[in-house]
Scaffold this motif. Structure first.
Motif: not given
Lengths: 195, 731
Positions: B150, B510-511, B409, B411-412, B154-155, B501-502, B504-505
């Motif tokens: 995961r 936003q896809y 680009f 988020v964190i 993500e990164n 989150l999915t 709300v996205a």
């Protein structure tokens, strides 16, 4: 065509939203066009049906709860301000905000507020506690229909047992925070809004 | 202490084994030739003596024939020696906390090499083929199989940027500037042309996964930084492979055209994506095979290892990136194999992977030390110092520059501290050395120069950076690793947040990566799992699977730690007292507790009595957060103890009136047996039959100062009642 003019966003409103939520100008306008595209009734507010029309939300296990979260207590319509206020919770936390004036109220996207938003997903009756039943409901939504009640019950019991510290058989907000202290909530609850 | 004497003795034995054959040169081939002379013509086993000589010799009771086991003996002795050294090093108390283990092992290798050289023998060098085909795969497989997928995914963007662009930047910066320096210092270094310099740059630019693992593991840094540096070290293999082969091909020719560069880019895509594809195919095959191993549990680990190794070798056949193939194979097969294999196989796989990777790592570092002594070296102060300096500068500039772009680009965002650790953690290791070793002397006259520089660079990064990174991490207060996730709370809440989150996205239209991750999970659940996971587990939601693993682990831990949970345990008697009073209070609650208790105990017993030989030791290269585990364990123990003791408290107080005990047999007849009151032990031995299902009902009695329970034991298969007991509870 004529009624469209009244739904255009005024500059002062954009400024107000910017101050309240921290979104940038371009983000607000982009989200406003999304808002209007969802608003089939063209009356400047969204109803629950408008949300339910989004196809992906229908297959989301927590779709109903998410939709609920947009609507303030007891109301059936949400305007653009409310829409943005909810979305503001998901803005990434920025470093420069941490140095702001400590007496000012917490920004909507602080870690605490993010967690509170998540907590409210469980806690439907707003009594500041996640009871066993509320937990069971959410679990049931997530695992589907094939799992027996007993099994879910034991998972729920275990969950509460792990988190509960004051013995009231439910999870309070503070216990919720404590359990999630190892999870990187800032990253898990942030969306990169396009400009 | 005696350990050191033992080690010294082993070294001497090793030397003797090296020096054994009387023939000059001492190679196995010569030894073989020697003995073959005896065997000319007729077939003889090594144990027969030459019968041409007719005089009678006394029959040898004890003979010495070392030659035919020589190679195996040496290899085994080396590995044994390496690990005894490793054990011995841990005995020195403060050393291992200051100096990372990799450094110590290199020093040991140096010493061993020196000793061998002093004795007059030629120390063995780290053969590149041995390194790439035998030593490297276990470490990479271990990393790939247990890769935290995961955070890696993500990164992924960040990791790819560092791996591809960062390595390219390093290679060209170092190579180019080195060429400039060589031109300046044309006295000694005129022979080094541009392409050779670029080749050298490509060899030293890659961050090494073995070194990174060895150092980062001990400092327990937070997951994000670990996955960034480690992921980069894994994915830059494709870049290194392409650059190396490209430049090696054309360094002989002397020039590279634009077409070659274009082909190089294409080759890079083929190498990396091809490697991943090969790995994924083998991973899926392994997962599919594991679906059918229900009756052949013992060979399950074998499939995991063999398919992975085949993936590596297949990728190497086509000059694709073997490392990426191995990572893809391990990461692909992991979730499905875990769902299919038995608990023992899971433990076996874990242990074997850790063991082999430990062996490989130790051998690599020791051999690195020995090879340093073996030489051949060509020391040039300018070249070496400039190399080290340029590598450091290139790394820092590369990381800072790339982070600037990447942060737009993410988020964190990556802070300065993060950037520093990423830059400082870019260690070089044995891969660079092996690549240098592979160079042929004919094409590259300056090979020794390169090798010396590479070794010095490796020493510098491993020793200086490796040793100082731990105090620096403490100084900068970098976030540390948080202990592994074993809380069901975290799992549930993480899943809820994912769905949130999915959703709300999607509301925002936003896809992004939430959408794709959700889609992939959905596809996986609908199609892939059905094919690759055996039986009913294919439809089990992730949450249930997680909970089951948790419950099994906890039961095993409970079993291991406290077999004295049952009757006469000390801790339970205290709770016994408090609970006796509680029980006497409330009728209703007692009946309710009965049912819960029964459920609980049934569940525990089913799990714990399955197979008492299963032991669970969580062994991982990362030390677990002990306090957290212990805390949870104690809480669980207390809870279980309380629950069991409630039940047993009742049992202890119960008397069975002989008249009321009836046994209904399978034939249906009712037989009254007059027997003495059951003792507690008999109750327990009857209750704890896992085959039986028992029901407890409360029977109301007219006499109000007695409570009566009826316990029925049924066979699970046909629900036939095996026996029924009626107990009166004296108040």
């Amino acid at each position: 065509m004529g009624s469209r003019a009244s739904t255009l966003l005024r500059e002062e409103e954009i400024e107000e939203i910017k101050k309240e939520t921290g979104f940038s100008h371009s983000q607000i306008t982009r989200l406003y066009s999304r808002f209007t595209s969802l608003d089939k009734g063209e009356n400047g507010t969204l109803s629950r049906e408008d949300f339910q029309r989004i196809p992906e939300l229908a297959i989301n296990p927590l779709g109903d709860r998410i939709i609920n979260a947009f609507f303030p207590e007891g109301e059936d319509q949400v305007n653009f301000r409310g829409f943005m206020r909810t979305l503001a919770h998901f803005r990434p936390i920025e470093d420069n905000e941490k140095n702001k004036d400590p007496t000012a109220s917490e920004p909507l996207n602080s870690r605490n507020n993010k967690l509170r938003f998540a907590f409210r997903l469980y806690d439907l009756d707003r009594d500041d506690k996640i009871s066993r039943d509320e937990l069971l409901q959410v679990l049931r939504m997530m695992v589907g229909v094939n799992i027996s009640d007993e099994q879910l019950g034991s998972i729920a019991d275990r969950t509460i047992q792990e988190a509960d510290q004051n013995g009231d058989n439910s999870i309070s907000f503070n216990e919720f925070i404590k359990v999630l202290e190892k999870v990187d909530v800032e990253q898990k609850m942030s969306i990169r809004f396009l400009h | 202490m005696c350990r050191w004497q033992w080690d010294v003795g082993l070294v001497i034995l090793l030397l003797m084994s090296n020096a054994r054959p009387a023939c000059g040169g001492g190679t196995a081939a010569d030894a073989l030739n020697g003995t073959q002379r005896q065997w000319n013509g007729t077939e003889r086993t090594p144990f027969q003596h030459d019968h041409a000589n007719n005089s009678k010799k006394t029959f040898p009771v004890l003979s010495f024939n070392y030659d035919h086991v020589r190679t195996h003996f040496q290899i085994s002795l080396w590995i044994l020696l390496a690990f005894l050294m490793k054990l011995g090093l841990q005995l020195i108390p403060r050393l291992s906390s200051i100096v990372p283990e990799s450094c110590l092992l290199i020093v040991v290798g140096l010493l061993v090499g020196l000793v061998i050289q002093v004795v007059g023998e030629e120390p063995p060098v780290l053969d590149s083929e041995f390194f790439f085909l035998c030593l490297l795969p276990p470490i990479i497989l271990d990393a790939g199989y247990f890769l935290p997928l995961r955070p890696f995914m993500e990164n992924l963007g960040t990791i790819l940027m560092f791996a591809v662009l960062g390595t390219l930047w390093n290679a060209f910066f170092v190579g180019g500037l080195l060429y400039g320096v060589c031109q300046v210092d044309s006295a000694h270094l005129a022979g080094v042309d541009l392409l050779a310099c670029l080749l050298f740059g490509s060899m030293v630019s890659a961050v090494d996964p073995v070194a990174v693992l060895a150092v980062f593991e001990e400092i327990h840094i937070n997951e994000l930084l670990f996955i960034l540096v480690f992921g980069e070290s894994l994915l830059n293999d494709a870049v290194t492979v392409v650059l190396y082969h490209l430049l090696e091909e054309y360094a002989g020719v002397g020039s590279v055209s634009a077409q070659d560069v274009g082909l190089g880019v294409l080759s890079f895509l083929v190498v990396s994506l091809g490697g991943v594809l090969v790995g994924a195919i083998f991973g899926v095959m392994a997962a599919f095979t594991s679906r059918f191993t229900l009756h052949n549990r013992v060979i399950e680990p074998l499939f995991v290892f063999l398919y992975s190794y085949m993936a590596y070798l297949s990728a190497e056949v086509f000059h694709l990136s073997g490392i990426m193939a191995l990572i893809a194979c391990g990461a692909t097969m992991h979730p499905y194999v875990e769902a299919n294999v038995s608990h023992k196989s899971h433990t076996t796989i874990k242990y074997f992977l850790k063991m082999w990777s430990s062996v490989s790592e130790t051998l690599i570092f020791i051999f690195l030390g020995v090879s340093t002594v073996a030489g051949p070296h060509l020391w040039n102060w300018t070249f070496v110092t400039v190399t080290i300096l340029l590598c450091l500068v290139a790394r820092v500039l590369g990381v800072v520059g790339l982070t600037f772009i990447i942060n737009k680009f993410r988020v964190i965002k990556l802070t300065t501290k993060d950037q520093f650790i990423v830059a400082y953690g870019g260690l070089r290791g044995a891969i660079a050395f092996s690549l240098g070793f592979l160079l042929k002397k004919e094409h590259f006259p300056m090979r020794n120069l390169f090798l010396t520089a590479i070794i010095t660079l490796i020493f510098f990064t491993v020793f200086v950076q490796g040793m100082t990174i731990r105090p620096l991490v403490d100084l900068l207060a970098v976030k540390r690793k948080q202990g592994s996730k074993h809380s069901i709370n975290e799992e549930i809440h993480t899943q809820v947040l994912d769905h949130l989150l999915t959703g709300v996205a999607h509301v925002c239209g936003q896809y992004g990566h939430h959408h794709w991750r959700d889609k992939l999970t959905r596809l996986d659940k609908q199609y892939v799992k059905k094919w690759l996971i055996a039986g009913e587990r294919s439809e089990e939601p992730q949450l249930i699977a997680f909970y089951r693993t948790l419950a099994v682990n906890q039961a095993l831990e409970l079993l291991e730690s406290g077999g004295d949970m049952l009757p006469s345990a000390g801790p339970s008697t205290n709770s016994l007292e408090t609970l006796k009073s509680k029980i006497q209070e409330n009728d209703q609650s007692l009946a309710r507790i009965s049912k819960q208790r029964k459920e609980e105990i049934r569940r525990i017993l089913r799990m714990t009595l399955q197979n008492t030989e299963q032991k669970l030791h969580s062994y991982s290269q990362h030390t677990q957060d002990e306090a957290w585990t212990l805390q949870i364990l104690h809480r669980k123990q207390a809870e279980m103890g309380r629950k069991i003791s409630i039940f047993l408290a009742d049992a202890a107080k119960l008397q069975v009136s002989p008249v009321q005990r009836r046994a209904r047999l399978a034939s249906g007849e009712l037989r009254e047996t007059a027997s003495s009151p059951l003792t507690v032990d008999q109750c327990i031995s009857t209750f704890f039959e896992p085959r039986h299902i028992f029901n407890i009902e409360k029977i109301p009695l007219r006499t109000t100062n007695q409570k009566c329970y009826k316990m029925t034991l049924c066979k699970p298969s046909n629900d036939k009642i095996v026996s029924q007991f009626i107990y009166t509870h004296s108040v």
